[in-house]
Design a protein around this motif. Structure first.
Motif, short mmCIF file in Angstrom:
data_model
loop_
_atom_site.label_atom_id
_atom_site.label_comp_id
_atom_site.label_asym_id
_atom_site.label_seq_id
_atom_site.Cartn_x
_atom_site.Cartn_y
_atom_site.Cartn_z
N PRO A 20 0.82 -1.22 0.00
CA PRO A 20 0.00 0.00 0.00
C PRO A 20 0.86 1.27 0.00
O PRO A 20 1.87 1.34 0.68
CB PRO A 20 -0.81 -0.10 1.28
N SER A 21 0.42 2.22 -0.78
CA SER A 21 1.11 3.51 -0.84
C SER A 21 0.49 4.46 0.18
O SER A 21 -0.55 4.17 0.78
CB SER A 21 0.96 4.10 -2.25
N LEU A 28 -8.08 5.12 2.56
CA LEU A 28 -8.74 4.30 3.57
C LEU A 28 -9.19 5.15 4.76
O LEU A 28 -10.26 4.92 5.32
CB LEU A 28 -7.82 3.19 4.06
N ALA A 29 -8.38 6.14 5.12
CA ALA A 29 -8.75 7.03 6.23
C ALA A 29 -10.01 7.83 5.88
O ALA A 29 -10.91 8.00 6.71
CB ALA A 29 -7.60 7.95 6.58
N VAL A 30 -10.08 8.31 4.66
CA VAL A 30 -11.26 9.06 4.21
C VAL A 30 -12.48 8.15 4.21
O VAL A 30 -13.56 8.53 4.66
CB VAL A 30 -11.00 9.68 2.81
#
Length: 161
Positions: A20-21, A28-30
């Motif tokens: 994952p970049s 993912l946080a959003v």
């Protein structure tokens, strides 16, 4: 293992990139905020939302779970931040009971009954709606994996004397 569990594991494998970049993590946080914090997806990790006719939080299921937790000597740290009927607290309760399963007061039937009365009444709807509305596959896969785990645990508990 059943088809739902195998499908949930396959979806999770497909949802997690091998490396994952930063932008993947940021996305993912959003998505986490939209699903669990802001209500942007109209998906709530709280039981009351799913079982109350008006989709209100902190309703009868929360108070009922508060009694379940109290009987086990537990309380939510701050129900204003995370209501007693939140998915995380229900899973923590299950883990707490299972850690003490060797004790004389453990009843697999009672834990299965709690899951029937609470978690498994709304978790399928939560997982389905999150899968419909999520933009990324990760949280949809996580919800289905959580549901598959809970269903598998319930089947195991129901088989115990």
């Amino acid at each position: 293992q059943d088809d739902a569990a195998r499908g949930a594991w396959a979806a999770m494998r497909a949802a997690v990139p091998p490396e994952p970049s930063f932008s993947d993590i940021e996305a993912l946080a959003v998505e986490y905020a939209a699903a669990y914090l802001t209500g942007a997806y109209n998906v709530s990790p709280c039981e009351s939302f799913w079982l109350d006719d008006d989709h209100l939080h902190c309703q009868a299921p929360m108070w009922s779970l508060r009694e379940v937790y109290a009987a086990a000597g537990l309380t939510a740290a701050d129900w204003r931040k995370r209501p007693d009927d939140h998915l995380v607290l229900q899973l923590q309760y299950i883990a707490h009971v299972l850690r003490r399963a060797a004790g004389a007061d453990f009843s697999s039937a009672a834990l299965a009954g709690m899951m029937d009365e609470h978690l498994l009444r709304w978790l399928p709807d939560f997982a389905a709606r999150l899968a419909q509305r999520a933009e990324l596959p990760f949280y949809a896969a996580l919800a289905h994996l959580t549901l598959a785990w809970c269903n598998s645990l319930h089947r195991l508990l129901a088989r115990q004397p």
